[in-house]
Design an enzyme around this catalytic site. Sequence first.
Site, PDB file in Angstrom:
ATOM      1  N   ILE A  12      55.817 -49.593-104.303  1.00 41.15           N
ATOM      2  CA  ILE A  12      54.785 -50.622-104.543  1.00 41.15           C
ATOM      3  C   ILE A  12      54.597 -50.831-106.054  1.00 41.15           C
ATOM      4  O   ILE A  12      54.397 -51.960-106.520  1.00 41.15           O
ATOM      5  CB  ILE A  12      53.448 -50.239-103.867  1.00 41.15           C
ATOM      6  N   GLY A  36      60.500 -41.730-107.242  1.00 38.35           N
ATOM      7  CA  GLY A  36      60.837 -43.065-107.734  1.00 38.35           C
ATOM      8  C   GLY A  36      62.269 -43.141-108.247  1.00 38.35           C
ATOM      9  O   GLY A  36      63.023 -42.165-108.205  1.00 38.35           O
ATOM     10  N   TYR A 140      46.379 -35.904 -96.848  1.00 38.87           N
ATOM     11  CA  TYR A 140      46.698 -37.035 -97.725  1.00 38.87           C
ATOM     12  C   TYR A 140      45.472 -37.947 -97.887  1.00 38.87           C
ATOM     13  O   TYR A 140      45.057 -38.270 -99.006  1.00 38.87           O
ATOM     14  CB  TYR A 140      47.889 -37.796 -97.140  1.00 38.87           C
ATOM     15  N   ARG A 282      53.259 -37.206 -84.131  1.00 40.63           N
ATOM     16  CA  ARG A 282      53.319 -36.612 -85.468  1.00 40.63           C
ATOM     17  C   ARG A 282      51.890 -36.224 -85.852  1.00 40.63           C
ATOM     18  O   ARG A 282      50.979 -37.051 -85.748  1.00 40.63           O
ATOM     19  CB  ARG A 282      53.876 -37.656 -86.451  1.00 40.63           C
TER      20      ARG A 282
HETATM   21  N1  LIG Z   1      53.668 -47.138 -98.886  1.00 38.60           N
HETATM   22  C1  LIG Z   1      52.521 -47.385 -98.226  1.00 38.60           C
HETATM   23  O1  LIG Z   1      52.538 -47.941 -97.114  1.00 38.60           O
HETATM   24  C2  LIG Z   1      51.200 -47.024 -98.847  1.00 38.60           C
HETATM   25  C3  LIG Z   1      50.030 -47.351 -98.145  1.00 38.60           C
HETATM   26  C4  LIG Z   1      48.780 -46.989 -98.691  1.00 38.60           C
HETATM   27  C5  LIG Z   1      48.717 -46.396 -99.941  1.00 38.60           C
HETATM   28  N2  LIG Z   1      49.862 -46.102-100.607  1.00 38.60           N
HETATM   29  C6  LIG Z   1      49.753 -45.492-101.944  1.00 38.60           C
HETATM   30  O2  LIG Z   1      50.439 -46.337-102.869  1.00 38.60           O
HETATM   31  C7  LIG Z   1      51.015 -45.551-103.917  1.00 38.60           C
HETATM   32  C8  LIG Z   1      52.488 -45.913-104.036  1.00 38.60           C
HETATM   33  O3  LIG Z   1      53.138 -45.689-102.803  1.00 38.60           O
HETATM   34  P1  LIG Z   1      54.706 -45.922-102.670  1.00 38.60           P
HETATM   35  O4  LIG Z   1      55.013 -46.107-101.241  1.00 38.60           O
HETATM   36  O5  LIG Z   1      55.134 -46.934-103.664  1.00 38.60           O
HETATM   37  O6  LIG Z   1      55.224 -44.485-103.096  1.00 38.60           O
HETATM   38  P2  LIG Z   1      56.456 -44.055-104.020  1.00 38.60           P
HETATM   39  O7  LIG Z   1      56.711 -42.629-103.703  1.00 38.60           O
HETATM   40  O8  LIG Z   1      57.572 -45.016-103.861  1.00 38.60           O
HETATM   41  O9  LIG Z   1      55.868 -44.191-105.485  1.00 38.60           O
HETATM   42  C9  LIG Z   1      55.111 -43.184-106.127  1.00 38.60           C
HETATM   43  C10 LIG Z   1      55.672 -43.024-107.533  1.00 38.60           C
HETATM   44  O10 LIG Z   1      54.867 -42.088-108.265  1.00 38.60           O
HETATM   45  C11 LIG Z   1      55.732 -41.190-108.988  1.00 38.60           C
HETATM   46  N3  LIG Z   1      54.961 -39.944-109.183  1.00 38.60           N
HETATM   47  C12 LIG Z   1      54.479 -39.130-108.205  1.00 38.60           C
HETATM   48  N4  LIG Z   1      53.822 -38.098-108.771  1.00 38.60           N
HETATM   49  C13 LIG Z   1      53.869 -38.282-110.123  1.00 38.60           C
HETATM   50  C14 LIG Z   1      53.360 -37.553-111.229  1.00 38.60           C
HETATM   51  N5  LIG Z   1      52.661 -36.413-111.083  1.00 38.60           N
HETATM   52  N6  LIG Z   1      53.588 -38.026-112.486  1.00 38.60           N
HETATM   53  C15 LIG Z   1      54.294 -39.166-112.655  1.00 38.60           C
HETATM   54  N7  LIG Z   1      54.818 -39.889-111.647  1.00 38.60           N
HETATM   55  C16 LIG Z   1      54.600 -39.450-110.379  1.00 38.60           C
HETATM   56  C17 LIG Z   1      56.959 -41.063-108.110  1.00 38.60           C
HETATM   57  O11 LIG Z   1      58.116 -40.650-108.802  1.00 38.60           O
HETATM   58  C18 LIG Z   1      57.101 -42.480-107.545  1.00 38.60           C
HETATM   59  O12 LIG Z   1      57.897 -43.311-108.359  1.00 38.60           O
HETATM   60  C19 LIG Z   1      50.741 -44.098-103.560  1.00 38.60           C
HETATM   61  O13 LIG Z   1      49.628 -43.673-104.294  1.00 38.60           O
HETATM   62  C20 LIG Z   1      50.411 -44.140-102.072  1.00 38.60           C
HETATM   63  O14 LIG Z   1      49.529 -43.118-101.714  1.00 38.60           O
HETATM   64  C21 LIG Z   1      51.102 -46.399-100.094  1.00 38.60           C
HETATM   65  O1  LIG Z   2      60.259 -42.341 -87.374  1.00 41.60           O
HETATM   66  C1  LIG Z   2      59.101 -42.770 -87.231  1.00 41.60           C
HETATM   67  C2  LIG Z   2      58.248 -43.049 -88.314  1.00 41.60           C
HETATM   68  C3  LIG Z   2      56.967 -43.490 -88.053  1.00 41.60           C
HETATM   69  N1  LIG Z   2      56.533 -43.669 -86.784  1.00 41.60           N
HETATM   70  C4  LIG Z   2      55.173 -44.159 -86.530  1.00 41.60           C
HETATM   71  O2  LIG Z   2      55.060 -45.428 -87.144  1.00 41.60           O
HETATM   72  C5  LIG Z   2      53.742 -45.624 -87.656  1.00 41.60           C
HETATM   73  C6  LIG Z   2      53.852 -45.943 -89.138  1.00 41.60           C
HETATM   74  O3  LIG Z   2      54.310 -44.771 -89.798  1.00 41.60           O
HETATM   75  P1  LIG Z   2      54.768 -44.747 -91.330  1.00 41.60           P
HETATM   76  O4  LIG Z   2      55.653 -45.905 -91.594  1.00 41.60           O
HETATM   77  O5  LIG Z   2      55.265 -43.369 -91.604  1.00 41.60           O
HETATM   78  O6  LIG Z   2      53.410 -45.039 -92.101  1.00 41.60           O
HETATM   79  P2  LIG Z   2      51.999 -44.303 -91.998  1.00 41.60           P
HETATM   80  O7  LIG Z   2      52.128 -42.878 -91.597  1.00 41.60           O
HETATM   81  O8  LIG Z   2      51.106 -45.167 -91.133  1.00 41.60           O
HETATM   82  O9  LIG Z   2      51.514 -44.273 -93.484  1.00 41.60           O
HETATM   83  C7  LIG Z   2      51.712 -45.358 -94.397  1.00 41.60           C
HETATM   84  O10 LIG Z   2      50.577 -46.169 -94.353  1.00 41.60           O
HETATM   85  C8  LIG Z   2      49.388 -45.518 -94.760  1.00 41.60           C
HETATM   86  C9  LIG Z   2      48.255 -46.526 -94.653  1.00 41.60           C
HETATM   87  O11 LIG Z   2      48.032 -46.899 -93.309  1.00 41.60           O
HETATM   88  C10 LIG Z   2      49.579 -45.030 -96.181  1.00 41.60           C
HETATM   89  O12 LIG Z   2      48.443 -44.434 -96.676  1.00 41.60           O
HETATM   90  C11 LIG Z   2      50.750 -44.078 -96.291  1.00 41.60           C
HETATM   91  O13 LIG Z   2      50.931 -43.703 -97.645  1.00 41.60           O
HETATM   92  C12 LIG Z   2      51.969 -44.774 -95.788  1.00 41.60           C
HETATM   93  O14 LIG Z   2      53.061 -43.846 -95.756  1.00 41.60           O
HETATM   94  C13 LIG Z   2      52.983 -44.328 -87.386  1.00 41.60           C
HETATM   95  O15 LIG Z   2      52.247 -44.482 -86.208  1.00 41.60           O
HETATM   96  C14 LIG Z   2      54.089 -43.288 -87.132  1.00 41.60           C
HETATM   97  O16 LIG Z   2      53.712 -42.282 -86.222  1.00 41.60           O
HETATM   98  C15 LIG Z   2      57.368 -43.413 -85.704  1.00 41.60           C
HETATM   99  O17 LIG Z   2      56.973 -43.565 -84.546  1.00 41.60           O
HETATM  100  N2  LIG Z   2      58.635 -42.974 -85.965  1.00 41.60           N
END
Ligand SMILES: NC(=O)c1ccc[n+]([C@@H]2O[C@H](COP(=O)([O-])OP(=O)(O)OC[C@H]3O[C@@H](n4cnc5c(N)ncnc54)[C@H](O)[C@@H]3O)[C@@H](O)[C@H]2O)c1
Ligand SMILES: O=c1ccn([C@@H]2O[C@H](COP(=O)(O)OP(=O)(O)O[C@H]3O[C@H](CO)[C@@H](O)[C@H](O)[C@H]3O)[C@@H](O)[C@H]2O)c(=O)[nH]1
Length: 336
Positions: A12, A36, A140, A282
Amino acid sequence: MAILVTGGAGYIGSHTVAELKEHGEEVVVVDNLTTGHRGAVLDTPFYAMDLRDSEQMIAVLKKHNVDAVVHFAAYSLVGESVKSPLKYYENNVAATAKLLSAMVEAGVSRIVFSSTAAVYGEPERMPIEESAKKEPTNPYGETKLAIEKMLDWCYQAYGLKSIRLRYFNAAGAHATLPIGEDHRPESHLIPLVLQVALGQREAVSVFGDDYPTPDGTCIRDYVHVSDLASAHRLAVLRLRSREGGAESFNLGNAQGFSVNEVIEVARKVTGHPIPAVKVARRAGDPAALVASSQQAREMLGWQPKYTDLSSMVASAWTWHQAHPNGYEDVDSPVRS
Ligand SMILES: NC(=O)c1ccc[n+]([C@@H]2O[C@H](COP(=O)([O-])OP(=O)(O)OC[C@H]3O[C@@H](n4cnc5c(N)ncnc54)[C@H](O)[C@@H]3O)[C@@H](O)[C@H]2O)c1
Ligand SMILES: O=c1ccn([C@@H]2O[C@H](COP(=O)(O)OP(=O)(O)O[C@H]3O[C@H](CO)[C@@H](O)[C@H](O)[C@H]3O)[C@@H](O)[C@H]2O)c(=O)[nH]1
Protein backbone atom coordinates in the site's frame (compact mmCIF):
# COMPACT_ATOMS: atom_id res chain seq x y z
CA MET A 1 8.53 20.50 2.48
CA ALA A 2 8.34 16.73 2.06
CA ILE A 3 6.19 13.82 3.15
CA LEU A 4 8.04 10.89 4.72
CA VAL A 5 6.45 7.52 3.94
CA THR A 6 7.47 4.69 6.27
CA GLY A 7 6.94 1.28 4.64
CA GLY A 8 6.94 2.94 1.21
CA ALA A 9 8.54 -0.16 -0.34
CA GLY A 10 5.50 -2.22 0.68
CA TYR A 11 2.24 -2.88 -1.11
CA ILE A 12 0.00 0.00 0.00
CA GLY A 13 2.93 2.32 0.75
CA SER A 14 4.33 2.14 -2.80
CA HIS A 15 0.93 2.98 -4.29
CA THR A 16 0.58 5.92 -1.92
CA VAL A 17 4.03 7.22 -2.85
CA ALA A 18 2.91 7.12 -6.49
CA GLU A 19 -0.32 8.98 -5.69
CA LEU A 20 1.46 11.67 -3.68
CA LYS A 21 4.04 12.23 -6.42
CA GLU A 22 1.36 12.37 -9.13
CA HIS A 23 -0.05 15.31 -7.17
CA GLY A 24 3.26 17.13 -7.02
CA GLU A 25 4.30 16.23 -3.46
CA GLU A 26 7.94 15.73 -2.56
CA VAL A 27 8.28 12.28 -1.01
CA VAL A 28 10.98 10.40 0.87
CA VAL A 29 10.76 6.69 1.75
CA VAL A 30 12.08 4.86 4.82
CA ASP A 31 11.81 1.07 4.74
CA ASN A 32 13.93 -1.75 6.17
CA LEU A 33 12.83 -4.13 3.36
CA THR A 34 11.75 -6.91 5.74
CA THR A 35 8.60 -7.43 3.70
CA GLY A 36 9.00 -4.65 1.13
CA HIS A 37 10.89 -4.46 -2.16
CA ARG A 38 13.48 -2.00 -3.40
CA GLY A 39 11.92 -2.37 -6.86
CA ALA A 40 8.63 -0.95 -5.58
CA VAL A 41 10.25 2.43 -4.92
CA LEU A 42 10.34 4.30 -8.21
CA ASP A 43 12.52 7.42 -8.56
CA THR A 44 12.10 8.51 -4.94
CA PRO A 45 14.74 9.26 -2.28
CA PHE A 46 15.03 6.00 -0.33
CA TYR A 47 16.56 5.11 3.04
CA ALA A 48 16.98 1.40 3.75
CA MET A 49 16.67 1.74 7.51
CA ASP A 50 14.60 0.62 10.46
CA LEU A 51 12.02 2.86 12.13
CA ARG A 52 13.78 2.24 15.41
CA ASP A 53 17.01 3.88 14.27
CA SER A 54 16.09 7.14 16.03
CA GLU A 55 19.23 9.11 15.30
CA GLN A 56 19.03 8.46 11.60
CA MET A 57 15.28 9.03 11.57
CA ILE A 58 15.65 12.48 13.15
CA ALA A 59 18.37 13.30 10.61
CA VAL A 60 16.12 12.27 7.68
CA LEU A 61 13.15 14.25 9.03
CA LYS A 62 15.30 17.36 9.34
CA LYS A 63 17.29 16.94 6.14
CA HIS A 64 14.17 16.70 3.95
CA ASN A 65 12.21 19.35 5.86
CA VAL A 66 9.44 16.80 6.46
CA ASP A 67 6.07 18.29 7.46
CA ALA A 68 4.02 15.08 7.57
CA VAL A 69 4.65 11.36 8.02
CA VAL A 70 2.54 8.64 6.42
CA HIS A 71 3.20 5.56 8.51
CA PHE A 72 2.68 2.14 6.91
CA ALA A 73 5.68 0.25 8.32
CA ALA A 74 4.40 -2.65 10.42
CA TYR A 75 3.83 -6.37 10.50
CA SER A 76 0.28 -7.05 9.46
CA LEU A 77 -0.65 -10.72 9.28
CA VAL A 78 -3.54 -11.81 11.46
CA GLY A 79 -2.56 -15.51 11.64
CA GLU A 80 1.13 -14.83 12.31
CA SER A 81 0.27 -12.37 15.07
CA VAL A 82 -1.63 -15.07 16.97
CA LYS A 83 1.45 -17.32 16.85
CA SER A 84 4.05 -14.58 17.54
CA PRO A 85 2.38 -11.72 19.42
CA LEU A 86 5.61 -10.23 20.78
CA LYS A 87 6.99 -9.80 17.26
CA TYR A 88 3.94 -7.60 16.64
CA TYR A 89 4.19 -5.57 19.85
CA GLU A 90 7.88 -4.92 19.14
CA ASN A 91 7.64 -3.93 15.49
CA ASN A 92 4.28 -2.18 15.65
CA VAL A 93 3.84 -0.59 19.10
CA ALA A 94 7.44 -0.15 20.26
CA ALA A 95 8.76 0.92 16.84
CA THR A 96 5.93 3.44 16.42
CA ALA A 97 6.72 4.91 19.84
CA LYS A 98 10.29 5.42 18.61
CA LEU A 99 9.06 7.02 15.41
CA LEU A 100 6.78 9.41 17.31
CA SER A 101 9.62 10.40 19.64
CA ALA A 102 11.79 11.18 16.61
CA MET A 103 8.97 13.27 15.13
CA VAL A 104 8.53 15.23 18.36
CA GLU A 105 12.30 15.76 18.52
CA ALA A 106 12.41 16.98 14.91
CA GLY A 107 9.30 19.17 15.32
CA VAL A 108 7.09 17.20 12.88
CA SER A 109 3.48 17.38 14.02
CA ARG A 110 1.36 15.48 11.46
CA ILE A 111 0.97 11.74 10.95
CA VAL A 112 -1.35 9.56 8.88
CA PHE A 113 -1.41 6.08 10.39
CA SER A 114 -2.32 2.72 8.79
CA SER A 115 -4.89 1.28 11.11
CA THR A 116 -7.18 -1.59 10.28
CA ALA A 117 -10.62 -3.18 10.40
CA ALA A 118 -9.01 -5.63 12.82
CA VAL A 119 -9.39 -3.09 15.66
CA TYR A 120 -13.12 -3.88 15.82
CA GLY A 121 -13.02 -7.63 16.41
CA GLU A 122 -16.42 -9.29 15.94
CA PRO A 123 -18.73 -6.39 15.12
CA GLU A 124 -22.20 -6.10 16.65
CA ARG A 125 -23.63 -4.20 13.66
CA MET A 126 -22.78 -3.99 9.99
CA PRO A 127 -21.65 -1.89 8.22
CA ILE A 128 -19.17 -0.97 10.92
CA GLU A 129 -19.05 2.70 11.92
CA GLU A 130 -16.01 4.32 13.51
CA SER A 131 -17.73 4.55 16.89
CA ALA A 132 -18.35 0.76 17.08
CA LYS A 133 -16.88 -1.15 20.02
CA LYS A 134 -13.26 -2.14 19.61
CA GLU A 135 -12.36 -5.59 20.90
CA PRO A 136 -9.73 -7.09 18.57
CA THR A 137 -9.76 -10.86 18.14
CA ASN A 138 -6.02 -11.04 17.40
CA PRO A 139 -2.75 -9.45 18.58
CA TYR A 140 -2.29 -7.63 15.27
CA GLY A 141 -5.52 -5.66 15.82
CA GLU A 142 -4.54 -5.06 19.45
CA THR A 143 -1.24 -3.48 18.42
CA LYS A 144 -2.99 -1.16 15.96
CA LEU A 145 -5.54 -0.15 18.60
CA ALA A 146 -2.74 0.50 21.10
CA ILE A 147 -1.07 2.80 18.56
CA GLU A 148 -4.33 4.68 17.97
CA LYS A 149 -4.55 5.29 21.72
CA MET A 150 -0.88 6.33 21.83
CA LEU A 151 -1.66 8.87 19.11
CA ASP A 152 -4.57 10.28 21.18
CA TRP A 153 -2.22 10.92 24.08
CA CYS A 154 0.45 12.37 21.80
CA TYR A 155 -2.07 14.89 20.47
CA GLN A 156 -2.88 15.98 24.01
CA ALA A 157 0.73 16.10 25.16
CA TYR A 158 2.62 17.38 22.10
CA GLY A 159 -0.07 18.67 19.71
CA LEU A 160 0.89 15.86 17.30
CA LYS A 161 -2.09 15.66 14.90
CA SER A 162 -3.07 12.27 13.52
CA ILE A 163 -5.48 10.67 11.10
CA ARG A 164 -5.91 6.93 11.54
CA LEU A 165 -7.18 5.22 8.41
CA ARG A 166 -8.79 1.89 9.25
CA TYR A 167 -8.58 -0.01 6.00
CA PHE A 168 -10.56 -3.08 5.28
CA ASN A 169 -9.00 -5.53 2.77
CA ALA A 170 -6.63 -3.97 0.24
CA ALA A 171 -6.76 -5.43 -3.27
CA GLY A 172 -5.67 -4.73 -6.84
CA ALA A 173 -2.65 -3.05 -8.38
CA HIS A 174 -1.66 0.25 -10.02
CA ALA A 175 -3.30 0.89 -13.40
CA THR A 176 -0.13 2.02 -15.20
CA LEU A 177 2.99 1.74 -13.01
CA PRO A 178 4.78 -1.61 -12.47
CA ILE A 179 3.78 -1.95 -8.80
CA GLY A 180 1.49 -4.49 -7.17
CA GLU A 181 1.10 -6.98 -4.32
CA ASP A 182 4.07 -9.22 -3.52
CA HIS A 183 4.14 -10.52 0.04
CA ARG A 184 6.60 -13.34 0.86
CA PRO A 185 5.35 -15.76 1.90
CA GLU A 186 1.98 -14.73 0.46
CA SER A 187 -0.93 -15.17 2.87
CA HIS A 188 -3.61 -12.90 1.36
CA LEU A 189 -6.59 -14.46 -0.32
CA ILE A 190 -6.65 -12.70 -3.71
CA PRO A 191 -2.96 -13.11 -4.65
CA LEU A 192 -3.07 -16.75 -3.49
CA VAL A 193 -6.10 -17.42 -5.67
CA LEU A 194 -4.34 -15.79 -8.62
CA GLN A 195 -1.23 -17.91 -8.02
CA VAL A 196 -3.45 -20.94 -8.57
CA ALA A 197 -4.66 -19.42 -11.84
CA LEU A 198 -1.01 -18.88 -12.84
CA GLY A 199 -0.29 -22.58 -12.22
CA GLN A 200 1.99 -21.82 -9.25
CA ARG A 201 -0.28 -23.56 -6.71
CA GLU A 202 -2.58 -26.51 -7.15
CA ALA A 203 -5.48 -25.18 -5.10
CA VAL A 204 -6.49 -22.46 -2.67
CA SER A 205 -7.37 -23.34 0.92
CA VAL A 206 -10.68 -22.04 2.28
CA PHE A 207 -10.17 -21.35 5.98
CA GLY A 208 -13.41 -22.56 7.55
CA ASP A 209 -16.88 -23.04 6.09
CA ASP A 210 -18.80 -23.08 9.37
CA TYR A 211 -18.92 -19.33 10.06
CA PRO A 212 -22.32 -17.69 10.69
CA THR A 213 -22.45 -16.29 7.13
CA PRO A 214 -24.75 -17.28 4.21
CA ASP A 215 -22.23 -19.71 2.64
CA GLY A 216 -20.28 -20.41 5.85
CA THR A 217 -17.06 -18.69 4.69
CA CYS A 218 -15.67 -15.38 6.03
CA ILE A 219 -16.90 -12.11 4.57
CA ARG A 220 -14.57 -9.16 3.92
CA ASP A 221 -14.91 -5.71 2.35
CA TYR A 222 -12.31 -5.29 -0.42
CA VAL A 223 -10.98 -1.85 -1.32
CA HIS A 224 -8.69 -0.99 -4.24
CA VAL A 225 -5.15 -0.08 -3.23
CA SER A 226 -5.22 3.06 -5.41
CA ASP A 227 -8.36 4.22 -3.62
CA LEU A 228 -6.57 3.68 -0.31
CA ALA A 229 -3.69 5.75 -1.70
CA SER A 230 -5.97 8.67 -2.58
CA ALA A 231 -7.39 8.68 0.96
CA HIS A 232 -3.87 9.14 2.36
CA ARG A 233 -3.27 12.21 0.23
CA LEU A 234 -6.60 13.69 1.36
CA ALA A 235 -5.68 12.92 4.97
CA VAL A 236 -2.37 14.79 4.64
CA LEU A 237 -4.24 17.78 3.16
CA ARG A 238 -6.68 17.71 6.09
CA LEU A 239 -3.84 17.62 8.61
CA ARG A 240 -2.22 20.58 6.88
CA SER A 241 -5.47 22.54 7.07
CA ARG A 242 -6.82 23.78 10.37
CA GLU A 243 -9.14 20.77 10.57
CA GLY A 244 -8.72 17.71 12.72
CA GLY A 245 -6.74 16.69 15.77
CA ALA A 246 -6.84 12.96 16.34
CA GLU A 247 -9.37 11.36 14.00
CA SER A 248 -10.17 7.91 12.62
CA PHE A 249 -11.83 6.95 9.34
CA ASN A 250 -12.88 3.58 7.92
CA LEU A 251 -11.93 2.86 4.31
CA GLY A 252 -14.01 0.23 2.55
CA ASN A 253 -16.80 -0.11 0.02
CA ALA A 254 -19.70 -1.10 2.31
CA GLN A 255 -19.99 -4.38 0.44
CA GLY A 256 -18.95 -7.78 1.74
CA PHE A 257 -17.76 -10.78 -0.26
CA SER A 258 -17.32 -14.27 1.14
CA VAL A 259 -14.18 -16.30 0.49
CA ASN A 260 -16.19 -18.51 -1.88
CA GLU A 261 -17.49 -15.45 -3.74
CA VAL A 262 -13.98 -14.04 -4.17
CA ILE A 263 -12.81 -17.36 -5.64
CA GLU A 264 -15.81 -17.40 -7.99
CA VAL A 265 -15.06 -13.85 -9.19
CA ALA A 266 -11.44 -14.87 -9.81
CA ARG A 267 -12.59 -17.89 -11.83
CA LYS A 268 -14.57 -15.57 -14.10
CA VAL A 269 -11.76 -13.00 -14.42
CA THR A 270 -9.03 -15.55 -15.17
CA GLY A 271 -11.01 -18.25 -16.98
CA HIS A 272 -9.23 -20.82 -14.76
CA PRO A 273 -11.20 -23.40 -12.68
CA ILE A 274 -9.19 -22.52 -9.49
CA PRO A 275 -9.73 -25.61 -7.32
CA ALA A 276 -10.57 -24.82 -3.68
CA VAL A 277 -10.04 -27.09 -0.66
CA LYS A 278 -11.88 -26.61 2.63
CA VAL A 279 -9.58 -26.62 5.66
CA ALA A 280 -9.89 -25.61 9.33
CA ARG A 281 -10.54 -22.04 10.42
CA ARG A 282 -7.52 -19.74 10.77
CA ALA A 283 -7.14 -18.50 14.36
CA GLY A 284 -8.02 -14.85 14.94
CA ASP A 285 -10.35 -14.39 11.95
CA PRO A 286 -13.64 -12.56 12.60
CA ALA A 287 -16.60 -13.95 10.61
CA ALA A 288 -17.48 -10.76 8.73
CA LEU A 289 -16.09 -7.23 8.37
CA VAL A 290 -17.85 -4.63 6.24
CA ALA A 291 -17.17 -0.90 6.51
CA SER A 292 -19.26 2.20 6.57
CA SER A 293 -16.98 4.83 5.02
CA GLN A 294 -19.52 7.62 5.15
CA GLN A 295 -17.29 9.74 7.37
CA ALA A 296 -14.30 9.46 5.04
CA ARG A 297 -16.52 10.52 2.16
CA GLU A 298 -17.97 13.46 4.06
CA MET A 299 -14.96 14.70 6.01
CA LEU A 300 -12.03 13.78 3.76
CA GLY A 301 -13.97 14.12 0.48
CA TRP A 302 -12.90 10.54 -0.38
CA GLN A 303 -14.45 9.15 -3.56
CA PRO A 304 -13.26 5.61 -4.32
CA LYS A 305 -13.04 4.96 -8.07
CA TYR A 306 -12.56 1.19 -8.35
CA THR A 307 -15.37 -0.20 -6.23
CA ASP A 308 -16.29 -3.29 -8.20
CA LEU A 309 -14.64 -6.55 -6.99
CA SER A 310 -14.21 -7.92 -10.53
CA SER A 311 -12.21 -4.88 -11.59
CA MET A 312 -10.07 -5.11 -8.45
CA VAL A 313 -9.32 -8.77 -9.14
CA ALA A 314 -8.74 -7.96 -12.83
CA SER A 315 -6.18 -5.27 -11.97
CA ALA A 316 -4.40 -7.68 -9.61
CA TRP A 317 -4.51 -10.34 -12.35
CA THR A 318 -2.84 -7.94 -14.84
CA TRP A 319 -0.01 -7.34 -12.34
CA HIS A 320 0.43 -11.04 -11.50
CA GLN A 321 0.51 -12.05 -15.17
CA ALA A 322 3.11 -9.39 -15.96
CA HIS A 323 5.15 -10.23 -12.78
CA PRO A 324 4.62 -13.96 -12.14
CA ASN A 325 7.60 -13.96 -9.78
CA GLY A 326 6.79 -10.61 -8.20
CA TYR A 327 9.54 -8.04 -7.86
CA GLU A 328 12.83 -9.34 -9.14
CA ASP A 329 15.21 -7.02 -7.31
CA VAL A 330 18.04 -8.64 -5.38
CA ASP A 331 16.98 -7.18 -2.02
CA SER A 332 13.57 -8.85 -2.05
CA PRO A 333 12.90 -11.64 0.42
CA VAL A 334 13.05 -15.18 -1.00
CA ARG A 335 9.70 -16.18 -2.52
CA SER A 336 7.82 -19.21 -1.15
N1 LIG B 1 -2.90 -5.17 3.20
C1 LIG B 1 -4.07 -4.93 3.83
O1 LIG B 1 -5.12 -5.44 3.41
C2 LIG B 1 -4.11 -4.02 5.02
C3 LIG B 1 -5.36 -3.76 5.61
C4 LIG B 1 -5.42 -2.93 6.75
C5 LIG B 1 -4.27 -2.33 7.23
N2 LIG B 1 -3.07 -2.58 6.64
C6 LIG B 1 -1.87 -1.90 7.16
O2 LIG B 1 -1.28 -1.17 6.09
C7 LIG B 1 0.14 -1.13 6.25
C8 LIG B 1 0.79 -1.60 4.95
O3 LIG B 1 0.34 -2.90 4.64
P1 LIG B 1 0.92 -3.66 3.37
O4 LIG B 1 -0.04 -4.72 3.01
O5 LIG B 1 1.35 -2.67 2.36
O6 LIG B 1 2.18 -4.35 4.03
P2 LIG B 1 3.67 -4.54 3.47
O7 LIG B 1 4.27 -5.62 4.30
O8 LIG B 1 3.65 -4.73 2.00
O9 LIG B 1 4.36 -3.15 3.81
C9 LIG B 1 4.93 -2.84 5.06
C10 LIG B 1 6.29 -2.22 4.79
O10 LIG B 1 6.87 -1.78 6.03
C11 LIG B 1 8.26 -2.16 6.07
N3 LIG B 1 8.62 -2.27 7.50
C12 LIG B 1 8.07 -3.13 8.40
N4 LIG B 1 8.65 -2.93 9.60
C13 LIG B 1 9.55 -1.91 9.45
C14 LIG B 1 10.44 -1.25 10.34
N5 LIG B 1 10.54 -1.59 11.64
N6 LIG B 1 11.22 -0.25 9.86
C15 LIG B 1 11.14 0.10 8.55
N7 LIG B 1 10.33 -0.50 7.66
C16 LIG B 1 9.53 -1.50 8.11
C17 LIG B 1 8.30 -3.46 5.28
O11 LIG B 1 9.58 -3.76 4.77
C18 LIG B 1 7.28 -3.20 4.17
O12 LIG B 1 7.86 -2.61 3.03
C19 LIG B 1 0.46 -1.98 7.47
O13 LIG B 1 0.63 -1.12 8.56
C20 LIG B 1 -0.79 -2.83 7.66
O14 LIG B 1 -0.99 -3.16 9.00
C21 LIG B 1 -2.96 -3.41 5.55
O1 LIG C 1 -5.47 -18.97 1.84
C1 LIG C 1 -6.37 -18.27 2.35
C2 LIG C 1 -6.16 -16.95 2.76
C3 LIG C 1 -7.20 -16.26 3.35
N1 LIG C 1 -8.41 -16.84 3.52
C4 LIG C 1 -9.52 -16.09 4.13
O2 LIG C 1 -9.75 -14.96 3.31
C5 LIG C 1 -10.14 -13.84 4.11
C6 LIG C 1 -9.19 -12.69 3.82
O3 LIG C 1 -7.91 -13.06 4.33
P1 LIG C 1 -6.58 -12.23 4.04
O4 LIG C 1 -6.51 -11.90 2.60
O5 LIG C 1 -5.46 -12.98 4.67
O6 LIG C 1 -6.85 -10.86 4.80
P2 LIG C 1 -7.27 -10.60 6.32
O7 LIG C 1 -6.80 -11.67 7.23
O8 LIG C 1 -8.76 -10.31 6.33
O9 LIG C 1 -6.44 -9.33 6.70
C7 LIG C 1 -6.22 -8.24 5.80
O10 LIG C 1 -7.21 -7.29 6.02
C8 LIG C 1 -7.20 -6.74 7.33
C9 LIG C 1 -8.34 -5.73 7.41
O11 LIG C 1 -9.59 -6.37 7.29
C10 LIG C 1 -5.85 -6.08 7.55
O12 LIG C 1 -5.78 -5.47 8.78
C11 LIG C 1 -4.72 -7.08 7.40
O13 LIG C 1 -3.48 -6.41 7.55
C12 LIG C 1 -4.81 -7.69 6.04
O14 LIG C 1 -3.83 -8.73 5.93
C13 LIG C 1 -10.08 -14.30 5.56
O15 LIG C 1 -11.37 -14.68 5.96
C14 LIG C 1 -9.20 -15.57 5.51
O16 LIG C 1 -9.55 -16.52 6.48
C15 LIG C 1 -8.64 -18.15 3.10
O17 LIG C 1 -9.74 -18.68 3.26
N2 LIG C 1 -7.60 -18.82 2.52
